[in-house]
Design a protein around this motif. Structure first.
Motif, short mmCIF file in Angstrom:
data_model
loop_
_atom_site.label_atom_id
_atom_site.label_comp_id
_atom_site.label_asym_id
_atom_site.label_seq_id
_atom_site.Cartn_x
_atom_site.Cartn_y
_atom_site.Cartn_z
N ARG A 1 66.87 -13.68 -2.76
CA ARG A 1 67.23 -13.68 -4.17
C ARG A 1 66.46 -12.59 -4.91
N GLU A 2 67.14 -11.96 -5.84
CA GLU A 2 66.49 -10.92 -6.65
C GLU A 2 67.27 -10.77 -7.94
N ASP A 3 66.55 -10.88 -9.05
CA ASP A 3 67.15 -10.72 -10.38
C ASP A 3 68.36 -11.63 -10.59
N ASN A 4 68.15 -12.90 -10.26
CA ASN A 4 69.18 -13.92 -10.42
C ASN A 4 70.43 -13.66 -9.56
N TYR A 5 70.32 -12.85 -8.56
CA TYR A 5 71.41 -12.60 -7.62
C TYR A 5 71.02 -13.12 -6.24
N HIS A 6 72.02 -13.61 -5.54
CA HIS A 6 71.81 -14.13 -4.18
C HIS A 6 72.47 -13.17 -3.20
#
Length: 570
Positions: free
Chosen positions: A226-231
């Motif tokens: 996960r990174e910056d509210n992205y999966h």
């Protein structure tokens, strides 16, 4: 005496001049047209005989070992399944094929489930090294309805196969297609020819090289983050995309240096080794068939066989397939590639059904002419309204019961036309007789018709059910002939029953509107009637005539039976 308060009397009286009767006639005719359009047309009746192929492999075993260790135990289990009629087995080196045939009329899906359950509930019969059984059901619908052969000057089997593979993808999109088969041609194949000396020097053998390549030619999901509210899902993509990537695959690392596949083998991207050949050779009738090639010239070819789903109309589906081929010409199919229809079951089925429908109309017209000859033109019109109404409802019953339009169902209709007109003829003849009786002079026309129809209702009903009782037992014949012949007794029995109903509802209305409203005219005997009276008078009153007639009939009966003895009739 006719009971005026009986149900049939009141029924006939109501419909004799009802405005509802012509609506019923029109509705039944339209229903028959709908049934003809929507009922699937085929050459032969579709007989349901569940067949299941059971494939088993045991690499390295001889045919005798397969027979003793695999086939015998499996056959014992298969014979325990209810509904099994025959079990056939073929043992070969390393594999076996067993065909399970169920009785005619058994449900295909239920038979497949029973076979699967029986084999997989007793897996202890499988010896070590033997594969799990593979089941494949077979049916009459597996037979292709259309076979298209692709050929062309300057095209080899490999190129034609690639073209046909694209056509196959398009044909599968047509609703109603169950399976397609490509026969002939050479499929694309990447072949690796290893150098034995080089791989042995590396301490490898061909099986190890194949396993190394298989492990590298795969993809796998290895995780996510996960990174910056992205999966994000991480996927290891390692499929070979072209020939270069395959040649660059590492086989082994020696002294810190990679050994590539191209160093120990030759990688070839091309056609597979041929196992069979499909050739197209025009015959003497090629020009008449529109084939642009000299007779006797040989061309490589590839055939595309197309099978339909159960219950689909073979004629309409074949037309859709050929329309699709015409659309594909010019962009999927090159202009110089010829497409020849080598089998079209839909066309032959349509020809057979059209021919039988034509004979059906001819038979109806012939009956109309005979009735008109003996009863008059208007009386024949009364009878001829009853025939198409009865046939239309019978065709609708065929459609509702799931029957197809084939040579048996249509022959049943042709067969029963002669007995369909019996009930209306009895009605019309008695109506005409009553109109000519002097005591009916001055009576209402409708009353004469209703009385005449109900006067013969008892023999009419009895004759109808007598014919049904004679024909109906054929519907209970078992074996392969049962479903093949069943449409005939079913259709004839339904048609006879409907003709009786028509005789009480439709025939009085048509007689009321078509027959001349002139009761009271005395009937004059025709020449045929006078001759009949003369012959019957001599047969009844003179013993010599009577015994001579019986002797002639017996002699003709013996002569007919002797045809079988002398093998004149086989």
């Amino acid at each position: 005496m006719v009971k005026e308060h009986s149900f049939l009397y009141r029924l006939t009286s109501y419909f004799a001049d009802s405005k509802l009767t012509p609506i019923i006639i029109l509705a039944t005719i339209l229903l028959g047209v709908f049934a003809v359009i929507n009922t699937p047309s085929e050459e032969e009746p579709q007989i349901v005989v569940p067949l299941i192929d059971v494939f088993v492999e045991m690499p390295g075993a001889t045919a005798k070992e397969i027979e003793n260790r695999v086939v015998y135990p499996m056959e014992k289990l298969l014979w325990e399944i209810p509904g099994v009629e025959y079990v056939y087995s073929t043992a070969m080196n390393g594999r076996a094929l067993t065909v399970v045939r169920f009785y005619v009329g058994e449900d295909v899906e239920e038979s497949l489930v029973k076979t699967y359950d029986k084999l997989y509930q007793h897996l202890d019969w499988i010896p070590p090294g033997c594969s799990m059984p593979l089941l494949k059901p077979r049916s009459i619908d597996d037979v292709p309805i259309v076979v298209l052969t692709f050929w062309g000057e300057g095209y080899d089997s490999f190129t034609l196969r690639r073209i046909v593979a694209q056509v196959d993808d398009e044909i599968r999109n047509i609703p109603g297609i169950s399976e397609t088969f490509i026969k002939g041609g050479l499929r694309r194949e990447v072949r690796i020819e290893v150098d034995p000396q080089k791989i042995y020097a590396l301490g490898l053998d061909p099986l190890e090289v194949a396993e190394i390549i298989r492990r590298q030619n795969q993809a796998r999901l290895v995780g996510s983050f996960r990174e910056d509210n992205y999966h994000f899902v991480v996927r290891l993509e390692n499929f070979f995309r072209d020939l270069h990537e395959l040649e660059q695959s590492v086989i082994k690392v020696v002294a810190g240096k990679p050994v590539y596949l191209k160093d120990v083998a030759r990688v070839i991207d091309g056609p597979e080794e041929p196992e069979n050949y499909v050739l197209f050779i025009p015959g003497p009738a090629a020009e008449r068939k529109g084939i642009e090639a000299a007779p006797g010239e040989v061309f490589p070819a590839v055939s595309l066989a197309i099978a339909k789903r159960k219950g689909k109309n073979a004629t309409k589906l074949a037309e859709k397939i050929l329309e699709k081929i015409e659309i594909l010409k010019g962009h999927v199919i090159p202009e110089d590639v010829q497409v020849t229809v080598t089998r079209n079951y839909g066309e032959t089925a349509r020809e057979k059904t059209d021919e039988l429908l034509e004979h059906l109309f001819i038979a109806t017209a012939a009956v109309a002419c005979l009735v008109g000859l003996f009863l008059g033109l208007r009386a024949s019109l009364v009878v001829m309204v009853a025939v198409p109404v009865t046939l239309a409802i019978t065709l609708a019953v065929y459609w509702l019961y799931g029957y197809t339009l084939n040579r048996v169902t249509l022959f049943a209709l042709i067969f029963c036309i002669g007995i369909l007109v019996d009930d209306p003829i009895v009605d019309v003849e008695n109506i005409v007789r009553h109109l000519r009786l002097p005591e009916n002079r001055g009576k209402p026309f409708k009353e004469i018709i209703v009385y005449a129809v109900n006067e013969v209702r008892a023999p009419l009903i009895l004759a109808t059910f007598t014919v049904i009782a004679a024909i109906a037992p054929m519907a209970f014949v078992r074996g392969l002939m049962g479903p093949y012949m069943r449409p005939m007794p079913v259709g004839a029995s339904v048609a006879m029953f409907l003709s009786m109903i028509v005789a009480f509802i439709i025939t009085p209305w048509t007689a009321y509107h078509f027959l001349p409203k002139k009761p009271g005219e005395e009937e004059k005997e025709s020449l045929i009637t006078r001759y009949y009276r003369w012959v019957m008078g001599h047969l009844i009153r003179r013993p010599l005539w009577r015994w001579s007639f019986l002797f002639a009939v017996s002699l003709l009966f013996v002569a007919a039976c002797s045809l079988f003895y002398f093998k004149i009739v086989r």
